[in-house]
Design an enzyme around this catalytic site. Structure first.
Site, PDB file in Angstrom:
ATOM      1  N   GLY A  55      10.522  -0.841  -1.178  1.00 28.82           N
ATOM      2  CA  GLY A  55      11.691  -0.233  -1.792  1.00 28.82           C
ATOM      3  C   GLY A  55      11.254   0.636  -2.956  1.00 28.82           C
ATOM      4  O   GLY A  55      10.149   0.492  -3.468  1.00 28.82           O
ATOM      5  N   CYS A  82       4.973  -4.880   0.092  1.00 25.53           N
ATOM      6  CA  CYS A  82       5.049  -3.913  -1.003  1.00 25.53           C
ATOM      7  C   CYS A  82       6.098  -4.352  -2.038  1.00 25.53           C
ATOM      8  O   CYS A  82       5.884  -5.343  -2.714  1.00 25.53           O
ATOM      9  CB  CYS A  82       5.316  -2.521  -0.457  1.00 25.53           C
ATOM     10  SG  CYS A  82       4.780  -1.264  -1.614  1.00 25.53           S
ATOM     11  N   TYR A  83       7.254  -3.657  -2.124  1.00 27.65           N
ATOM     12  CA  TYR A  83       8.272  -4.119  -3.078  1.00 27.65           C
ATOM     13  C   TYR A  83       8.584  -5.588  -2.834  1.00 27.65           C
ATOM     14  O   TYR A  83       8.735  -6.366  -3.786  1.00 27.65           O
ATOM     15  CB  TYR A  83       9.549  -3.279  -2.929  1.00 27.65           C
ATOM     16  CG  TYR A  83      10.604  -3.627  -3.962  1.00 27.65           C
ATOM     17  CD1 TYR A  83      10.548  -3.088  -5.234  1.00 27.65           C
ATOM     18  CD2 TYR A  83      11.642  -4.508  -3.655  1.00 27.65           C
ATOM     19  CE1 TYR A  83      11.503  -3.412  -6.190  1.00 27.65           C
ATOM     20  CE2 TYR A  83      12.604  -4.837  -4.605  1.00 27.65           C
ATOM     21  CZ  TYR A  83      12.530  -4.282  -5.877  1.00 27.65           C
ATOM     22  OH  TYR A  83      13.466  -4.609  -6.819  1.00 27.65           O
ATOM     23  N   HIS A 169       1.467  -1.542   3.748  1.00 26.75           N
ATOM     24  CA  HIS A 169       2.533  -1.495   4.770  1.00 26.75           C
ATOM     25  C   HIS A 169       1.973  -1.719   6.175  1.00 26.75           C
ATOM     26  O   HIS A 169       1.503  -0.764   6.802  1.00 26.75           O
ATOM     27  CB  HIS A 169       3.236  -0.131   4.719  1.00 26.75           C
ATOM     28  CG  HIS A 169       4.058   0.065   3.490  1.00 26.75           C
ATOM     29  ND1 HIS A 169       5.347  -0.382   3.386  1.00 26.75           N
ATOM     30  CD2 HIS A 169       3.757   0.638   2.301  1.00 26.75           C
ATOM     31  CE1 HIS A 169       5.826  -0.079   2.185  1.00 26.75           C
ATOM     32  NE2 HIS A 169       4.887   0.532   1.513  1.00 26.75           N
ATOM     33  N   GLU A 171       3.596  -2.144   8.822  1.00 30.94           N
ATOM     34  CA  GLU A 171       4.492  -1.588   9.844  1.00 30.94           C
ATOM     35  C   GLU A 171       4.188  -0.129  10.177  1.00 30.94           C
ATOM     36  O   GLU A 171       4.645   0.396  11.183  1.00 30.94           O
ATOM     37  CB  GLU A 171       5.951  -1.724   9.366  1.00 30.94           C
ATOM     38  CG  GLU A 171       6.374  -0.824   8.195  1.00 30.94           C
ATOM     39  CD  GLU A 171       6.041  -1.392   6.820  1.00 30.94           C
ATOM     40  OE1 GLU A 171       5.116  -2.230   6.729  1.00 30.94           O
ATOM     41  OE2 GLU A 171       6.670  -0.981   5.828  1.00 30.94           O
ATOM     42  N   ASP A 227      21.633   6.757  26.500  1.00 39.30           N
ATOM     43  CA  ASP A 227      22.371   5.573  26.066  1.00 39.30           C
ATOM     44  C   ASP A 227      23.595   5.314  26.941  1.00 39.30           C
ATOM     45  O   ASP A 227      23.797   4.192  27.417  1.00 39.30           O
ATOM     46  CB  ASP A 227      22.812   5.706  24.602  1.00 39.30           C
ATOM     47  CG  ASP A 227      21.624   5.923  23.679  1.00 39.30           C
ATOM     48  OD1 ASP A 227      20.493   5.609  24.091  1.00 39.30           O
ATOM     49  OD2 ASP A 227      21.835   6.401  22.550  1.00 39.30           O
ATOM     50  N   LYS A 370      15.937   2.688  20.469  1.00 40.81           N
ATOM     51  CA  LYS A 370      15.883   3.675  21.560  1.00 40.81           C
ATOM     52  C   LYS A 370      14.837   3.333  22.628  1.00 40.81           C
ATOM     53  O   LYS A 370      15.113   3.421  23.820  1.00 40.81           O
ATOM     54  CB  LYS A 370      15.577   5.050  20.965  1.00 40.81           C
ATOM     55  CG  LYS A 370      15.815   6.186  21.910  1.00 40.81           C
ATOM     56  CD  LYS A 370      17.285   6.490  21.969  1.00 40.81           C
ATOM     57  CE  LYS A 370      17.597   7.630  22.890  1.00 40.81           C
ATOM     58  NZ  LYS A 370      19.021   7.983  22.792  1.00 40.81           N
TER      59      LYS A 370
HETATM   60  N1  GLN Z   1       8.481   0.824  -6.041  1.00 39.93           N
HETATM   61  C1  GLN Z   1       7.392  -0.099  -5.883  1.00 39.93           C
HETATM   62  C2  GLN Z   1       6.076   0.512  -6.375  1.00 39.93           C
HETATM   63  O1  GLN Z   1       6.039   1.657  -6.708  1.00 39.93           O
HETATM   64  C3  GLN Z   1       7.272  -0.494  -4.429  1.00 39.93           C
HETATM   65  C4  GLN Z   1       6.907   0.662  -3.556  1.00 39.93           C
HETATM   66  C5  GLN Z   1       7.070   0.351  -2.095  1.00 39.93           C
HETATM   67  O2  GLN Z   1       7.693  -0.637  -1.706  1.00 39.93           O
HETATM   68  N2  GLN Z   1       6.549   1.217  -1.260  1.00 39.93           N
HETATM   69  O3  GLN Z   1       5.065  -0.152  -6.416  1.00 39.93           O
END
Ligand code: GLN
Length: 514
Positions: A55, A82-83, A169, A171, A227, A370
């Protein structure tokens, strides 16, 4: 229908739908919910595991999206990304602050292979980083399981509590072994067995629809797109001729497309259903006469579509169910699932439910992404040609003709597009390029043909590659393919004397022209 479920809690990051897709690719069903979702509601869904997304905020700032400590105390495994990792650390008593060095891009991470999360992952592995903050001090109970030169806690875990935090990340495809890590979380940590299979899904859906519909009457607006076609076939298999499909040919379809739809769904096709084709071409051309403004064209096409459909629906009379081809990203983007703002308020068939006399809506694809819709389509035995059809906008060629739409211009763009598609397929590029089509610009220019001056239109060819359709780059098509296509178009399509190639990405351009 009981199935194993992983829940993604959305903190507004860019890749949140990707997280859910990757988990599903591992064979486990996954849904996205906003971080504002009540914790009791989450518990009631009995998830096998929870994933907290990235986030844009800093978790230590006032008013930043947060979560309750209880989330980590329910005995359900949690993976923070991450966040999500930072928030988990923050809530559980560690320290997160602005990092001395921000990391962005592909970065080599050293992982502790004894962690369940990193089992079978290389000790040094390339991961996608995108953060300004970092975990300065892990929360009590956690041990560090990965680092980079600038990020001492690139992953941390409390194995007994089944809590995992990772700064990068997994993903995103740039994280080379990201899918393996998610697979490890889902199977080794959460103990899933992998019951999200398309054959089960299709079979169960057909059974559930049959039970729900009983002897009722069902109406489906068929556009010929992937779809609505998959939804229609699913209904046809479930309730046969209790289903009526209405296909409105608005005269803005690709070349021969109306006939192709009729071949599959019409009386000579393999399905036992009532098929009504409405040839409304002239009505649409009439309404579009003299209209140049893109938004106004879209509106006219949308409204006229409803009018035509409404008239047909009146002839059929009251029905019990209306089928819609809503898919999961529509649900999330309508603000019902995740944290993303309302991006699209329309469904596949804009506004239709307000005009049809029915009791209930059936949305058999509501849970699918999709690519899953396509797999369901193949499972249902729908021809590949239809299943892999390219995305096509609701207003059709109406927005691939810049400016006023006329039947003559429709013919030009249809013919040019058909040639382009043929050449791309001949060159073996049709499965490689994300989306490609011809558009008709509103530009006329001087040319020369057979020693005579011409003053004709320019066709623009577009081809883009995209993973998510949010961003895209122009595809690099070999010059000889473009050359051959251009040559054929000016020779075979009357009133076109110039062919241009669009090499703009999105942003700043869009994929479609209007
Ligand atoms: N905002 C947070 C940071 O800058 C998390 C970033 C993110 O989730 N990609 O570290």
């Amino acid at each position: 229908m009981s199935r194993e479920k992983i829940i993604v809690i959305d903190f507004g990051g860019q890749y949140n739908q990707l997280v859910a897709r990757r988990v599903r690719e591992c064979g486990v069903y996954c849904e996205i919910y906003s971080y504002k979702t009540d914790i009791e509601q989450i518990k009631a869904m009995e998830p096998m595991g929870i994933i907290l997304t990235g986030g844009p905020n800093s978790c230590y700032e006032e008013g930043a999206p947060s979560c309750s400590r209880k989330l980590f105390e329910m005995g359900i495994p949690v993976l923070g990304l991450c966040y999500g990792a930072q928030l988990m650390t923050h809530v559980l008593g560690g320290r997160v602050c602005k990092a001395p060095v921000r990391e962005y891009g592909k970065i080599e991470v050293t992982v502790d292979q004894s962690s369940k999360l990193f089992s079978n992952v290389s000790e040094k592995t390339i991961c996608w980083m995108s953060h300004n903050d970092y975990i300065e001090q892990t929360a009590p109970g956690f041990r560090i399981t990965a680092h980079t030169p600038d990020c001492p806690a690139a992953a941390a875990e409390w194995e007994e509590q089944r809590l995992y935090a990772i700064q990068f990340h997994p993903e995103v495809l740039h994280t080379q072994e990201g899918s393996k890590m998610l697979h490890n979380f889902v199977y080794q940590v959460c103990g899933c067995s992998g019951d999200w299979r398309m054959d089960f899904f299709v079979e169960n859906s057909i059974r559930a629809i049959r039970e729900k519909v009983g002897t009722g009457k069902v109406l489906c607006a068929l556009s010929g797109g992937v779809d609505s076609s998959v939804a229609a076939v699913m209904l046809a298999k479930a309730v046969g001729d209790q289903l009526t499909c209405v296909f409105v040919d608005h005269g803005l379809l690709r070349k021969n497309e109306g006939d192709e739809v009729e071949e599959v769904f019409g009386p000579n096709g393999p399905y036992n259903l009532h098929f009504i084709r409405v040839n409304a071409q002239q009505r649409f051309y009439e309404k579009l006469k003299g209209v140049e403004e893109p938004e106004q064209k879209r509106k006219i096409i949308g409204e006229e579509f409803i009018r035509v459909f409404e008239e047909e629906a009146k002839k059929i009379g009251a029905v019990d169910f209306l089928v819609q081809g809503t898919i999961y990203p529509d649900v999330v983007e309508s603000g019902l699932g995740g944290e993303s703002a309302v991006i699209k308020s329309h469904h596949n068939v804009g506004g239709l439910p307000d005009y049809v006399d029915f009791k209930e809506i059936i949305e058999p694809l509501r849970d699918l992404f999709k690519d899953e819709v396509r797999r369901a389509g193949l499972e249902l035995g729908i021809p590949e040609k239809l299943v892999y059809r390219q995305p096509f906008p609701g207003p059709g060629l109406g927005i691939r003709i810049v400016g006023e739409v006329t039947p003559e211009k429709v013919r030009m763009v249809q013919d040019a597009d058909a040639i382009y598609r043929e050449e791309i397929a001949k060159a073996g590029l049709d499965k490689q390029i994300g989306q490609y089509f011809a558009a008709l610009t509103n530009m006329r220019s001087v040319g020369v043909m057979g020693d005579e001056r011409t003053y004709d239109y320019a066709v623009a060819l577009r081809a883009v590659n995209t993973i998510d359709f949010m961003t895209a780059e122009a595809a690099e098509i070999p010059w000889e393919v473009l050359g051959r296509t251009a040559n054929r178009i000016v020779n075979e399509v009357k009133h076109v004397n110039r062919v241009l190639y669009d090499c703009t990405g999105k942003p700043p351009a869009t994929i479609e022209f209007e």
